[in-house]
Scaffold this motif. Structure first.
Motif: not given
Length: 108
Positions: A22-23, A45-49, A69-70
């Motif tokens: 995840t970003l 984009k942010c919060n995309r998996n 990242l996570a």
């Protein structure tokens, strides 16, 4: 437990064939090399998996951009999704009765 917290706690992270990435930080302001790495990982984009195989090539790419990242294993991802689903689940409504029930006097 997130992968970072597991790393800090020295807990062994179970091996998984897939990694859920995840970003979590924004792309603007990063170097061109890091932006190109994120594009190669299909993170725009942010919060995309995205799901990627746990291979040395992908782990090397993740090592370059790890602060943005996570990264989770399948087990960690499923546990987090289950926790979110339980949190969002409908709960039974709370019924409060402010009127006291009438008492029956049997003194006749």
């Amino acid at each position: 437990m997130s992968a970072f917290n597991a790393f800090k706690a020295n807990v062994p992270v179970p091996w998984s064939p897939n990694l859920y990435i995840t970003l979590v930080r924004g792309i603007p302001g990063t170097r061109r090399l890091l932006r190109r790495t994120l594009e190669a990982l299909r993170l725009t984009k942010c919060n995309r998996n995205v799901i990627r195989w746990n291979m040395p090539t992908f782990r090397g790419m993740l090592q370059q951009v790890k602060r943005l990242l996570a990264i989770e294993t399948e087990e960690m991802y499923n546990a987090r999704k289950l926790k979110e689903a339980n949190h969002r689940a409908l709960r039974p409504s709370l019924v409060v009765n402010h009127h006291s029930s009438p008492t029956i006097n049997s003194s006749s």
